[in-house]
Scaffold this motif. Structure first.
Motif, PDB file in Angstrom:
ATOM      1  N   VAL A  95       0.868  -1.181   0.000  1.00  0.00           N
ATOM      2  CA  VAL A  95       0.000   0.000   0.000  1.00  0.00           C
ATOM      3  C   VAL A  95       0.902   1.227   0.000  1.00  0.00           C
ATOM      4  N   ARG A  96       0.599   2.187  -0.851  1.00  0.00           N
ATOM      5  CA  ARG A  96       1.409   3.402  -0.869  1.00  0.00           C
ATOM      6  C   ARG A  96       0.572   4.597  -1.287  1.00  0.00           C
ATOM      7  N   PHE A  97       0.496   5.597  -0.403  1.00  0.00           N
ATOM      8  CA  PHE A  97      -0.107   6.881  -0.760  1.00  0.00           C
ATOM      9  C   PHE A  97       0.993   7.783  -1.304  1.00  0.00           C
ATOM     10  N   LEU A  98       0.704   8.477  -2.394  1.00  0.00           N
ATOM     11  CA  LEU A  98       1.656   9.432  -2.947  1.00  0.00           C
ATOM     12  C   LEU A  98       0.884  10.622  -3.479  1.00  0.00           C
ATOM     13  N   ASP A  99       0.879  11.685  -2.702  1.00  0.00           N
ATOM     14  CA  ASP A  99       0.175  12.911  -3.045  1.00  0.00           C
ATOM     15  C   ASP A  99      -1.308  12.605  -3.311  1.00  0.00           C
ATOM     16  N   GLU A 100      -1.762  12.716  -4.550  1.00  0.00           N
ATOM     17  CA  GLU A 100      -3.185  12.511  -4.848  1.00  0.00           C
ATOM     18  C   GLU A 100      -3.456  11.139  -5.449  1.00  0.00           C
ATOM     19  N   ARG A 101      -2.521  10.200  -5.256  1.00  0.00           N
ATOM     20  CA  ARG A 101      -2.718   8.832  -5.724  1.00  0.00           C
ATOM     21  C   ARG A 101      -2.563   7.838  -4.578  1.00  0.00           C
ATOM     22  N   LEU A 102      -3.200   6.697  -4.760  1.00  0.00           N
ATOM     23  CA  LEU A 102      -3.041   5.573  -3.855  1.00  0.00           C
ATOM     24  C   LEU A 102      -2.771   4.333  -4.691  1.00  0.00           C
ATOM     25  N   TYR A 103      -1.687   3.634  -4.368  1.00  0.00           N
ATOM     26  CA  TYR A 103      -1.351   2.377  -5.042  1.00  0.00           C
ATOM     27  C   TYR A 103      -1.633   1.226  -4.083  1.00  0.00           C
ATOM     28  N   LEU A 104      -2.334   0.213  -4.591  1.00  0.00           N
ATOM     29  CA  LEU A 104      -2.685  -0.963  -3.794  1.00  0.00           C
ATOM     30  C   LEU A 104      -2.288  -2.221  -4.557  1.00  0.00           C
ATOM     31  N   VAL A 105      -1.741  -3.194  -3.838  1.00  0.00           N
ATOM     32  CA  VAL A 105      -1.453  -4.505  -4.418  1.00  0.00           C
ATOM     33  C   VAL A 105      -2.185  -5.558  -3.600  1.00  0.00           C
ATOM     34  N   SER A 106      -3.068  -6.303  -4.233  1.00  0.00           N
ATOM     35  CA  SER A 106      -3.753  -7.420  -3.574  1.00  0.00           C
ATOM     36  C   SER A 106      -3.294  -8.709  -4.251  1.00  0.00           C
ATOM     37  N   PHE A 107      -3.497  -9.846  -3.577  1.00  0.00           N
ATOM     38  CA  PHE A 107      -2.973 -11.094  -4.140  1.00  0.00           C
ATOM     39  C   PHE A 107      -3.710 -12.300  -3.570  1.00  0.00           C
ATOM     40  N   GLU A 108      -4.043 -13.230  -4.453  1.00  0.00           N
ATOM     41  CA  GLU A 108      -4.391 -14.598  -4.079  1.00  0.00           C
ATOM     42  C   GLU A 108      -3.710 -15.558  -5.056  1.00  0.00           C
ATOM     43  N   GLN A 109      -3.916 -15.344  -6.351  1.00  0.00           N
ATOM     44  CA  GLN A 109      -3.234 -16.140  -7.366  1.00  0.00           C
ATOM     45  C   GLN A 109      -2.511 -15.267  -8.385  1.00  0.00           C
ATOM     46  N   ILE A 110      -3.045 -14.071  -8.628  1.00  0.00           N
ATOM     47  CA  ILE A 110      -2.380 -13.098  -9.488  1.00  0.00           C
ATOM     48  C   ILE A 110      -2.167 -11.826  -8.678  1.00  0.00           C
ATOM     49  N   ASP A 111      -1.504 -10.856  -9.287  1.00  0.00           N
ATOM     50  CA  ASP A 111      -1.125  -9.643  -8.563  1.00  0.00           C
ATOM     51  C   ASP A 111      -1.731  -8.417  -9.233  1.00  0.00           C
ATOM     52  N   PRO A 112      -2.917  -7.992  -8.811  1.00  0.00           N
ATOM     53  CA  PRO A 112      -3.453  -6.751  -9.367  1.00  0.00           C
ATOM     54  C   PRO A 112      -2.821  -5.538  -8.671  1.00  0.00           C
ATOM     55  N   LEU A 113      -2.294  -4.629  -9.472  1.00  0.00           N
ATOM     56  CA  LEU A 113      -1.848  -3.333  -8.981  1.00  0.00           C
ATOM     57  C   LEU A 113      -2.948  -2.334  -9.313  1.00  0.00           C
ATOM     58  N   TYR A 114      -3.539  -1.741  -8.286  1.00  0.00           N
ATOM     59  CA  TYR A 114      -4.601  -0.757  -8.483  1.00  0.00           C
ATOM     60  C   TYR A 114      -4.022   0.643  -8.291  1.00  0.00           C
ATOM     61  N   VAL A 115      -4.463   1.574  -9.120  1.00  0.00           N
ATOM     62  CA  VAL A 115      -4.113   2.978  -8.971  1.00  0.00           C
ATOM     63  C   VAL A 115      -5.397   3.751  -8.719  1.00  0.00           C
ATOM     64  N   LEU A 116      -5.483   4.430  -7.570  1.00  0.00           N
ATOM     65  CA  LEU A 116      -6.669   5.194  -7.208  1.00  0.00           C
ATOM     66  C   LEU A 116      -6.378   6.685  -7.326  1.00  0.00           C
ATOM     67  N   ASP A 117      -7.332   7.421  -7.859  1.00  0.00           N
ATOM     68  CA  ASP A 117      -7.240   8.867  -7.998  1.00  0.00           C
ATOM     69  C   ASP A 117      -7.916   9.509  -6.784  1.00  0.00           C
TER      70      ASP A 117
END
Length: 670
Positions: free
Chosen positions: A464-486
């Motif tokens: 999990v990483r907040f950077l200014d006006e973005r948030l990055y999230l990595v979740s995992f069970e079998q694959i690795d989705p990287l989400y970018v939130l505005d």
């Protein structure tokens, strides 16, 4: 003007409400009121010494069974960032700029300061319903190498280090970490083990009969180091940060009485506690602070907050949580704010401290947040909030919190009980109320207008990483989705982009506004540590630019940096490249020697970062820490420093070093 206790009758609440209101308004400095019955604040000011004592005694004289020992959180996870660099050399990697963090290795450009590995008690012991800190199980010490803080001088041009002196430690002095500020070295030590947040942290008895010490040394003349200040607090150590000249200490204290039942589960035990506490005064409850052998109470009753007395708010504890601000230029003027609830983890910005604790008002659980403003004097209570879901899980959980302006953004996880989708992750944005000491909700995600989940069904949350006006999230069970939130509109955050790749990232580091580095495990090459460089210039279309696999193929590999940011070192180089190091511990089988354990420090670069589409992730080499002169009891510690072309690798208690341009030519151990 800050801690918690529950008054025992409505008349005393009414009689003291006006005074409580004045106390909080004074302590908060913002004109808000939380002492009136109309307030929604979760904490309120103590109105008098008598109320403080009565409230505290009440917590020991009601039949609660073991309600205070409910299941608790575990460790930590991910917020915004600092690469830890200072001039031509790296320093401790921290979560926030201008907020320093204590660590086992510190560097000031001339000297390495090293905390010995074997300086911790190992365990809490439980007997029946009484748990207590034990001195029976102590990490063994080498009589030929007495415990001490080691100080090594460095020669960066040739990448060597040499021990110049030590600071001997007292028997039973277990150093948790150090700070360096100018010509001052600050050590933090405890009488007991400082471990992960867990079940025992919600217990009562372990916080009794503990002590915390801060020692400040003058290192202007390294051959003649002088101890200037010796500060000792009654209580167990929770955490610490430093902002400029102020050292902040979070501690917890359980007063001790003979024949006390910490968890009265019958009327007989309640009656016994009443008899034991009949003549209790505030002096029996409040912990002491001793500064250069001068002892005084750590705070007064009116410096405290207590849990509000109503049927929906039952999180008061007979353990005192204290926030102490120590001005390093005048430690004798230390000031403390306290309250009577749990403290399961902290996040600190340059202007505020947020303390979190789990709540169990629903099957999904929740998290309570208390905010304290930082500045001159003691920390000032600014408000609280309860949010659904747990904050504390795996990894470095304070990455799940981030302050921007007057707002706190945080990510929690709710456990649904649904076998097809056990976990739901939620973003919540809070800000201070204008008219009350509370944190009010601005928005959440998912919501009715944007129902898409953060993560696919059953996926755990990793990086999990907040950077200014973005948030990055990595979740995992079998694959690795990287989400970018505005998060540019805090009232309407949304998922802007998503990338699916194999493996997962525990730790995320922002290279610049368009590049993101991820450190975790490979799914395709199981057992290897994986580095990923992401191009996030297009928020709707994140791309994995490059990867590097670290460790021994076919073995078991992990990096301490996956769960401890201090093991990750990052430095921007004058030639435009970014240099960073990642320690990896490998266990693998060999025909000659059977299973081998190996510590390596991998040297890597990010090049071409000015053109995000063409940036590269390059492996330069590694430094191998051969077996140290003595074995480490529980695996040791891994840290590193980059100074110009020199690299220093701390593995256990010893230093190995090499030049960046020729990492295969190594010196050590020192």
């Amino acid at each position: 003007m800050d801690i918690g206790t529950r008054t025992t009758n409505a008349r005393s609440i009414f009689a003291t409400s006006f005074l409580a209101m004045m106390l909080v308004a004074c302590g908060g400095g913002n004109g808000k009121t939380a002492g009136t019955e109309q307030s929604n604040s979760l904490l309120r000011a103590v109105s008098s010494e008598a109320e403080f004592v009565t409230h505290f005694k009440t917590l020991y004289t009601q039949n609660n069974g073991n309600d205070q020992v409910s299941a608790a959180p575990q460790a930590s996870e991910g917020a915004a960032a600092n690469d830890g660099s200072s001039g031509g050399y790296s320093s401790t990697y921290t979560l926030e700029n201008n907020v320093d963090e204590f660590d086992v290795l510190k560097y000031d450009g001339d000297f390495l300061y090293i905390v010995p590995t074997l300086q911790q008690n190992c365990c809490f012991i439980s007997q029946g319903n009484q748990a207590f800190a034990s001195d029976a199980l102590v990490a063994p010490q080498d009589p030929q190498n007495p415990a001490s803080i080691r100080i090594l001088s460095t020669s960066p041009t040739i990448a060597t280090a040499q021990q110049v002196t030590t600071i001997p430690l007292d028997d039973g002095e277990y150093v948790q970490g150090l700070y360096v500020q100018g010509d001052s070295l600050i050590s933090i030590s405890t009488s007991q083990y400082y471990g992960s947040y867990g079940d025992v942290w919600r217990d009562i008895a372990p916080w009794g009969q503990q002590s915390l010490a801060v020692k400040i040394y003058n290192t202007a003349t390294i051959e003649n180091i002088q101890k200037m200040w010796d500060i000792r607090l009654e209580g167990g150590f929770v955490d610490s940060r430093r902002i400029g000249d102020t050292l902040y200490l979070l501690s917890r204290h359980t007063p001790y009485w003979d024949n006390i039942y910490y968890y009265p589960a019958s009327e007989q035990e309640v009656s016994a506690n009443r008899e034991t506490l009949a003549n209790t005064t505030s002096a029996d409850i409040i912990p002491n602070i001793t500064i250069n052998e001068q002892t005084r109470p750590l705070f007064t009753a009116q410096d405290c907050l207590i849990t509000r007395d109503d049927q929906t708010n039952k999180y008061g504890s007979p353990v005192i949580t204290s926030i102490t601000a120590v001005p390093l230029s005048s430690p004798g003027n230390a000031q403390t704010t306290c309250y009577n609830e749990d403290a399961s983890g902290i996040y600190m910005s340059s202007s505020a401290l947020y303390i979190s604790q789990p709540t169990f008002s629903s099957s999904e659980g929740g998290t309570r947040i208390h905010k304290f403003g930082l500045g001159a004097g003691k920390p000032a209570y600014r408000g609280s909030a309860d949010v659904p879901g747990h904050l504390w899980g795996r990894g470095q959980v304070d990455f799940r919190m981030s302050e921007k302006g007057n707002q706190l953004r945080l990510v929690t996880t709710r456990y649904t009980g649904d076998g097809d989708d056990l976990r739901d992750h939620q973003l919540t944005i809070l800000q201070e109320s204008n008219d009350d000491l509370r944190l009010e909700q601005i928005s959440t995600l998912p919501n009715a207008a944007r129902p898409a989940e953060l993560g696919k069904p059953n996926e755990s949350l990793y990086g999990v990483r907040f950077l200014d006006e973005r948030l990055y999230l990595v979740s995992f069970e079998q694959i690795d989705p990287l989400y970018v939130l505005d998060l540019s509109n805090p009232e309407d955050p949304y998922i802007a982009g998503e990338l699916e790749i194999p493996g997962f990232s525990d730790f995320l580091h922002p290279v610049n506004n368009e590049l993101l580095l991820g450190l975790g495990q490979s799914a395709q090459n199981q057992g290897l540590v994986k580095l990923s460089l992401f191009n996030v210039a297009d928020i709707a279309n994140p791309i994995e630019l490059a990867t590097q696999l670290l460790g021994k193929d076919g073995g078991w590999n992990y990096s301490e940096a996956q769960y401890n940011r201090h093991a990750f070192t990052y430095l921007q180089h004058p030639d435009g490249s970014d240099r960073f190091t990642v320690p990896v511990k490998s266990s693998y089988n060999t025909e000659q020697a059977g299973y081998v354990n190996e510590n390596r420090l991998y040297l890597l670069e990010i090049n071409g970062k000015s053109n995000s589409a063409a940036a590269s992730l390059d492996l330069i080499g590694d430094i191998i820490a051969s077996p140290a002169p003595r074995e480490n009891w529980y695996g040791g510690q891994n840290r590193s420093v980059i100074h110009d072309d020199a690299v220093y690798f701390l593995s256990g208690d010893y230093i190995w070093s090499a030049l960046w341009t020729s990492p295969d030519v190594q010196t050590g151990p020192q």
